[in-house]
Design an enzyme around this catalytic site. Structure first.
Site, PDB file in Angstrom:
ATOM      1  N   ASP A  12      -7.755   3.715   1.226  1.00 47.00           N
ATOM      2  CA  ASP A  12      -7.558   4.449   2.460  1.00 47.00           C
ATOM      3  C   ASP A  12      -7.925   4.386   3.621  1.00 47.00           C
ATOM      4  O   ASP A  12      -8.605   6.171   4.024  1.00 47.00           O
ATOM      5  CB  ASP A  12      -5.738   5.170   1.525  1.00 47.00           C
ATOM      6  CG  ASP A  12      -4.679   5.568   3.571  1.00 47.00           C
ATOM      7  OD1 ASP A  12      -4.821   5.136   3.849  1.00 47.00           O
ATOM      8  OD2 ASP A  12      -3.874   6.149   2.440  1.00 47.00           O
ATOM      9  N   ARG A  51      -3.315  -0.650   5.788  1.00 48.19           N
ATOM     10  CA  ARG A  51      -3.783  -1.557   4.707  1.00 48.19           C
ATOM     11  C   ARG A  51      -2.956  -2.506   4.561  1.00 48.19           C
ATOM     12  O   ARG A  51      -3.515  -3.747   4.062  1.00 48.19           O
ATOM     13  CB  ARG A  51      -4.648  -0.910   3.687  1.00 48.19           C
ATOM     14  CG  ARG A  51      -5.649   0.067   3.720  1.00 48.19           C
ATOM     15  CD  ARG A  51      -5.551   0.563   2.153  1.00 48.19           C
ATOM     16  NE  ARG A  51      -4.789   1.672   1.734  1.00 48.19           N
ATOM     17  CZ  ARG A  51      -4.600   2.305   0.520  1.00 48.19           C
ATOM     18  NH1 ARG A  51      -6.179   1.864  -0.053  1.00 48.19           N
ATOM     19  NH2 ARG A  51      -3.287   2.907   0.811  1.00 48.19           N
ATOM     20  N   CYS A  82       0.841  -0.755   0.219  1.00 53.25           N
ATOM     21  CA  CYS A  82       0.139  -0.068   0.144  1.00 53.25           C
ATOM     22  C   CYS A  82       0.860   1.084  -0.025  1.00 53.25           C
ATOM     23  O   CYS A  82       1.719   1.494  -0.683  1.00 53.25           O
ATOM     24  CB  CYS A  82      -0.634  -0.161   0.563  1.00 53.25           C
ATOM     25  SG  CYS A  82      -0.062   0.247   2.682  1.00 53.25           S
TER      26      CYS A  82
END
Length: 147
Positions: free
Chosen positions: A118, A15, A9
């Site tokens: 996100d 994440r 990420c």
């Protein structure tokens, strides 16, 4: 068999570590298998974000040992499978290491290439939504990972 799976990420604190630890928890341990994560703009040395950590712990997974790291061309070269959260991440990874085409995909590939938004600097519901998407995506990958 995918023996080296890298999940990517941006910051490597929300994440990708969530996906890393979820996938580790779901997969049967295999000798020599490595599941790790990194960020394209990593907050190097930082732990997993507190809300992401709390949600994982609520599901019986402890990611307290996580330490964010920057993705490198070497990591990408060594990975058998690279899973990213958004199309923009894949584009950046292809710039770093063009040879990864064919082994870099969205984590949400089996959910019609659904990106995982996100949750960083957002409220808990954003983290819960990301967790749900990551949980579904990692579950979908299991049948392809030689589990």
């Amino acid at each position: 068999m995918f023996n080296n799976i890298l999940i990517v990420c941006v910051g490597n604190i929300c994440r990708s570590p969530t996906a890393e630890y979820l996938l580790k928890a779901k997969m049967t341990p295999a000798t020599g298998r490595v599941i790790s994560s990194a960020g394209i703009g990593a907050l190097v040395g930082k732990p997993i974000e507190a809300t992401a950590l709390a949600i994982l712990r609520e599901h019986g997974i402890d990611a307290g040992a996580h330490c964010a790291r920057q993705v490198t061309a070497v990591m990408l070269h060594e990975a058998d499978l690279i899973l990213a959260m958004e199309e923009g991440h894949l584009k950046k990874l292809h710039e770093i290491a063009p040879q990864i085409r064919g082994r870099a995909f969205l984590l949400g590939k089996w959910q019609d290439n659904q990106p995982v938004p996100d949750p960083y600097c957002q409220q808990r519901p954003a983290f819960e939504h990301a967790y749900k998407l990551i949980d579904q995506a990692t579950e979908s990958w299991l049948k392809y990972l030689g589990n």
